[in-house]
Design an enzyme around this catalytic site. Sequence first.
Site, PDB file in Angstrom:
ATOM      1  CE  LYS A  68      -3.195   2.573   3.015  1.00 34.71           C
ATOM      2  NZ  LYS A  68      -2.122   3.561   3.761  1.00 34.71           N
ATOM      3  CG  ASN A  69       2.593   2.549   3.730  1.00 34.55           C
ATOM      4  OD1 ASN A  69       1.694   2.933   3.516  1.00 34.55           O
ATOM      5  ND2 ASN A  69       3.142   2.098   4.708  1.00 34.55           N
ATOM      6  NE  ARG A 129       0.026  11.689   6.865  1.00 35.80           N
ATOM      7  CZ  ARG A 129       0.012  13.048   7.165  1.00 35.80           C
ATOM      8  NH1 ARG A 129      -1.149  13.963   7.223  1.00 35.80           N
ATOM      9  NH2 ARG A 129       1.168  13.596   7.366  1.00 35.80           N
ATOM     10  CG  ASP A 142      -4.753   5.316   9.866  1.00 30.22           C
ATOM     11  OD1 ASP A 142      -5.986   4.742   9.638  1.00 30.22           O
ATOM     12  OD2 ASP A 142      -3.826   4.544   9.537  1.00 30.22           O
ATOM     13  CG  ASP A 193       2.688   1.266   9.176  1.00 31.37           C
ATOM     14  OD1 ASP A 193       2.182   2.173  10.016  1.00 31.37           O
ATOM     15  OD2 ASP A 193       2.634   1.720   7.758  1.00 31.37           O
ATOM     16  CG  MET A 251       7.872   7.359  14.902  1.00 32.15           C
ATOM     17  SD  MET A 251       7.916   6.619  12.978  1.00 32.15           S
ATOM     18  CE  MET A 251       7.338   7.855  12.028  1.00 32.15           C
TER      19      MET A 251
END
Length: 437
Positions: free
Chosen positions: A22-23, A97, A121, A320, A342
């Site tokens: 996905k990223n 985003r 998110d 993640d 983070m």
Amino acid sequence: MATFQIEGGHKLKGEITPQGAKNEALQILCAVLLTSEEVIIENIPDIRDVNKLITILKNLGVKTEKIAKGTYSFKADAPDLAYLESELFKEEGSSLRGSIMIVGPLLARFGKGYIPRPGGDKIGRRRLDTHFEGFINLGATFRYNKEERFYGVEAPNGLTGTYMLLDQASVTGTANIVMAAVLAKGTTTIYNAACEPYLQQLCKMLNSMGAKISGVGSNLLIIEGVERLGGCKHRILPDMIEIGSWIGLAAMTRSEITIKDVSWNNLGLIPDTFRKLGITLEQKGDDIFIPSQDSYEIQGYIDGSILTVADAPWPGFTPDLLSIVLVVCTQAKGSVLIHQKMFESRLFFVDKLIDMGAKIILCDPHRATVIGHNFQSTLKATTMVSPDIRAGISLLIAALSAKGTSTIHNIEQIDRGYENIDERLRAIGAKITRSEP
């Protein structure tokens, strides 16, 4: 809101193939705006966030054709830049985003880029300063409409390469700046750049299009600007976050699972981090084999102190997967400290696990101590709401291991990052059904 009904306590067995990352997909898709020539991308995951971005590209005038499952052709030869100031774009861009990464390519090629304040998110502050400070360093002018919450950057005379030291190794920030810099005049040097495999993939793709990027895989990138980029064909890596999710699923349900085609060389610390939790996993070619285990014991440090699992920029452990690790530790033998550095809201889903019987102490917004049950007491089924993608999959894994039938609402959050997850889990024996509103 759609809902999952999960009957837990069943062992799973079989093979599962991870989707495309996905990223990486969100970066790669934005990069098609850098050229007027055709770009073919393979292994695109069929998930909500990626599909939203493809819709934005279509509405921007990018010619888009689905060639086969997961394979698309894109051609941005005549984009409609007026769309960027439309109400439709404000609505669509603010819900994703990843849409922030269209700004760098648009700025580089057309001298301007706009974006509504993006969503995503609810896991804490995720500031955009790195992106815009990078654009300003390259010579762009920044403006922000506070009333409409709309960002803009403009460089009508083009961008100029420069040296910059990023204040944080932001993956999306680095990607955005790199995409802007490839068409800038002169040389751009980016220090403290992110170097995740997704970013490496983006740089390799851009180089195949004619860019001149060196230092790929390090935190020092040197980019010699070129006048134009051409087309290319690119294949997206398997999703390392999904791979880690399936490792955690196998451990929690005491199942025998083979994860196919994982691209071992791009997994970094992920296999060893799960091994430190006592989980047995074997490399078989490019697959991961996880045998059924009745228990797994967390390793301590050599001085006997409690293990800490913390996130860090690559090659550190990805943030993640911390939610997955936390859930896995609820049934381990031993204790662990989870340190989420983070995002200050990402651990707040643990109250749902505590309701299920997990022994977790939330020390503060960033740290949680987990005391494992060693399967001597199973988690109890409950009704939950998925707050974000990673917490959602973690709660789903907890439900699959729990005794009884659990309900998870707002599963659209899980669908944002996991392709046809209920169908794929049923294929290896999970008792899961989807109910649409």
